[in-house]
Scaffold this motif. Structure first.
Motif, PDB file in Angstrom:
ATOM      1  N   MET A  18       0.838  -1.197   0.000  1.00 21.62           N
ATOM      2  CA  MET A  18       0.000   0.000   0.000  1.00 21.62           C
ATOM      3  C   MET A  18       0.877   1.252   0.000  1.00 21.62           C
ATOM      4  SD  MET A  18      -2.840   1.491   2.685  1.00 21.62           S
ATOM      5  CE  MET A  18      -1.644   1.774   3.971  1.00 21.62           C
ATOM      6  N   PHE A  19       1.996   1.208   0.697  1.00 22.14           N
ATOM      7  CA  PHE A  19       2.876   2.373   0.761  1.00 22.14           C
ATOM      8  C   PHE A  19       3.685   2.550  -0.528  1.00 22.14           C
ATOM      9  CE2 PHE A  19       2.084   1.194   5.135  1.00 22.14           C
ATOM     10  CZ  PHE A  19       1.735   2.425   5.680  1.00 22.14           C
ATOM     11  N   LYS A  20       3.962   1.446  -1.201  1.00 24.43           N
ATOM     12  CA  LYS A  20       4.776   1.519  -2.421  1.00 24.43           C
ATOM     13  C   LYS A  20       3.931   1.722  -3.672  1.00 24.43           C
ATOM     14  CE  LYS A  20       8.515  -0.769  -4.817  1.00 24.43           C
ATOM     15  NZ  LYS A  20       9.457  -1.888  -4.841  1.00 24.43           N
ATOM     16  N   HIS A  21       2.808   0.991  -3.778  1.00 24.64           N
ATOM     17  CA  HIS A  21       2.013   1.009  -5.003  1.00 24.64           C
ATOM     18  C   HIS A  21       0.597   1.542  -4.802  1.00 24.64           C
ATOM     19  CE1 HIS A  21       5.173  -1.350  -6.841  1.00 24.64           C
ATOM     20  NE2 HIS A  21       5.069  -2.248  -5.875  1.00 24.64           N
ATOM     21  N   GLY A  22       0.220   1.795  -3.566  1.00 26.75           N
ATOM     22  CA  GLY A  22      -1.151   2.193  -3.281  1.00 26.75           C
ATOM     23  C   GLY A  22      -1.270   3.647  -2.869  1.00 26.75           C
ATOM     24  N   ASP A  23      -2.204   3.898  -1.968  1.00 27.00           N
ATOM     25  CA  ASP A  23      -2.508   5.262  -1.545  1.00 27.00           C
ATOM     26  C   ASP A  23      -2.555   5.353  -0.024  1.00 27.00           C
ATOM     27  OD1 ASP A  23      -3.313   7.876  -1.338  1.00 27.00           O
ATOM     28  OD2 ASP A  23      -5.196   7.619  -2.433  1.00 27.00           O
ATOM     29  N   PRO A  24      -1.383   5.426   0.643  1.00 31.04           N
ATOM     30  CA  PRO A  24      -1.394   5.536   2.097  1.00 31.04           C
ATOM     31  C   PRO A  24      -2.046   6.834   2.583  1.00 31.04           C
ATOM     32  CG  PRO A  24       0.814   5.922   1.264  1.00 31.04           C
ATOM     33  CD  PRO A  24      -0.026   5.459   0.105  1.00 31.04           C
ATOM     34  N   HIS A  25      -2.010   7.873   1.747  1.00 30.81           N
ATOM     35  CA  HIS A  25      -2.644   9.136   2.145  1.00 30.81           C
ATOM     36  C   HIS A  25      -4.151   8.964   2.305  1.00 30.81           C
ATOM     37  CE1 HIS A  25       1.017  11.485   1.841  1.00 30.81           C
ATOM     38  NE2 HIS A  25       1.293  10.766   0.771  1.00 30.81           N
ATOM     39  N   ALA A  26      -4.753   8.106   1.480  1.00 27.81           N
ATOM     40  CA  ALA A  26      -6.185   7.819   1.632  1.00 27.81           C
ATOM     41  C   ALA A  26      -6.430   7.130   2.970  1.00 27.81           C
ATOM     42  CB  ALA A  26      -6.679   6.934   0.487  1.00 27.81           C
ATOM     43  N   ALA A  27      -5.539   6.192   3.339  1.00 27.90           N
ATOM     44  CA  ALA A  27      -5.682   5.496   4.619  1.00 27.90           C
ATOM     45  C   ALA A  27      -5.591   6.478   5.774  1.00 27.90           C
ATOM     46  CB  ALA A  27      -4.606   4.410   4.757  1.00 27.90           C
ATOM     47  N   TRP A  28      -4.615   7.356   5.736  1.00 27.58           N
ATOM     48  CA  TRP A  28      -4.460   8.330   6.821  1.00 27.58           C
ATOM     49  C   TRP A  28      -5.646   9.286   6.877  1.00 27.58           C
ATOM     50  CZ3 TRP A  28       0.898   8.883   4.384  1.00 27.58           C
ATOM     51  CH2 TRP A  28       1.742   7.873   4.851  1.00 27.58           C
ATOM     52  N   ARG A  29      -6.163   9.698   5.714  1.00 27.74           N
ATOM     53  CA  ARG A  29      -7.330  10.596   5.683  1.00 27.74           C
ATOM     54  C   ARG A  29      -8.546   9.906   6.306  1.00 27.74           C
ATOM     55  NH1 ARG A  29      -8.059  10.696   0.713  1.00 27.74           N
ATOM     56  NH2 ARG A  29      -9.914   9.390   0.669  1.00 27.74           N
ATOM     57  N   ILE A  30      -8.793   8.659   5.909  1.00 21.80           N
ATOM     58  CA  ILE A  30      -9.919   7.901   6.457  1.00 21.80           C
ATOM     59  C   ILE A  30      -9.766   7.748   7.960  1.00 21.80           C
ATOM     60  CG2 ILE A  30     -10.995   5.619   6.519  1.00 21.80           C
ATOM     61  CD1 ILE A  30     -10.178   5.447   3.466  1.00 21.80           C
ATOM     62  N   GLN A  31      -8.567   7.403   8.399  1.00 20.77           N
ATOM     63  CA  GLN A  31      -8.349   7.220   9.831  1.00 20.77           C
ATOM     64  C   GLN A  31      -8.545   8.522  10.593  1.00 20.77           C
ATOM     65  OE1 GLN A  31      -4.666   5.393  11.151  1.00 20.77           O
ATOM     66  NE2 GLN A  31      -5.111   6.030  13.239  1.00 20.77           N
ATOM     67  N   ARG A  32      -8.011   9.628  10.060  1.00 19.07           N
ATOM     68  CA  ARG A  32      -8.204  10.932  10.735  1.00 19.07           C
ATOM     69  C   ARG A  32      -9.686  11.253  10.885  1.00 19.07           C
ATOM     70  NH1 ARG A  32      -3.904  12.548   7.674  1.00 19.07           N
ATOM     71  NH2 ARG A  32      -5.273  13.463   6.105  1.00 19.07           N
ATOM     72  N   GLU A  33     -10.475  10.950   9.854  1.00 17.21           N
ATOM     73  CA  GLU A  33     -11.909  11.273   9.868  1.00 17.21           C
ATOM     74  C   GLU A  33     -12.712  10.340  10.772  1.00 17.21           C
ATOM     75  OE1 GLU A  33     -12.930  10.999   5.743  1.00 17.21           O
ATOM     76  OE2 GLU A  33     -11.952  12.905   5.246  1.00 17.21           O
ATOM     77  N   PRO A  36      -9.163   8.687  14.736  1.00 14.00           N
ATOM     78  CA  PRO A  36      -7.820   9.253  14.847  1.00 14.00           C
ATOM     79  C   PRO A  36      -6.908   8.506  15.818  1.00 14.00           C
ATOM     80  CG  PRO A  36      -9.498  10.891  15.410  1.00 14.00           C
ATOM     81  CD  PRO A  36     -10.205   9.628  15.083  1.00 14.00           C
ATOM     82  N   VAL A  37      -7.494   7.825  16.789  1.00 16.59           N
ATOM     83  CA  VAL A  37      -6.745   6.923  17.675  1.00 16.59           C
ATOM     84  C   VAL A  37      -7.364   5.548  17.445  1.00 16.59           C
ATOM     85  CG1 VAL A  37      -6.110   6.365  20.042  1.00 16.59           C
ATOM     86  CG2 VAL A  37      -6.347   8.757  19.358  1.00 16.59           C
ATOM     87  N   TRP A  38      -6.617   4.689  16.755  1.00 13.31           N
ATOM     88  CA  TRP A  38      -7.186   3.433  16.254  1.00 13.31           C
ATOM     89  C   TRP A  38      -6.276   2.273  16.583  1.00 13.31           C
ATOM     90  CZ3 TRP A  38      -5.979   1.137  11.070  1.00 13.31           C
ATOM     91  CH2 TRP A  38      -6.839   0.096  10.750  1.00 13.31           C
TER      92      TRP A  38
END
Length: 99
Positions: A18-33, A36-38
């Motif tokens: 996910m970090f190399k070929h995917g979208d980790p920023h989407a994961a972080w955005r979803i988690q923040r929304e 945020p503590v998961w």
């Protein structure tokens, strides 16, 4: 899980693709929304707390019991310490830091 998560359930931080070929920023955005503590408890590695917001970091620092690294943390523990009544009381608390 998936390289491009769209839900919290699809996030797997142990999936390094996910970090190399995917979208980790989407994961972080979803988690923040959504969480945020998961507590990340996916297969593939040890479970851990993932904190991705300033308010989440404040929450963690203000709750030392829940986020303690005493049990399973980075300190060296003897068999005696691990079998003590205090260790038994901490069994269901997920540590912030793992060894």
């Amino acid at each position: 899980m998936t390289l491009h998560p769209t839900t919290l359930e699809e996030i797997d931080y142990w999936d390094l693709d996910m970090f190399k070929h995917g979208d980790p920023h989407a994961a972080w955005r979803i988690q923040r929304e959504q969480a945020p503590v998961w507590f990340h408890d996916r297969d593939g590695g040890e479970s851990f707390w993932s904190v991705c917001s300033y308010d989440g970091v404040k929450e963690v620092h203000l709750d030392a019991v829940t986020f303690s690294s005493q049990r399973d943390g980075i300190m060296i523990r003897s068999a005696e310490l691990l079998s003590s009544p205090a260790a038994d009381a901490m069994r269901d608390i997920h540590p912030m830091i793992h060894t």
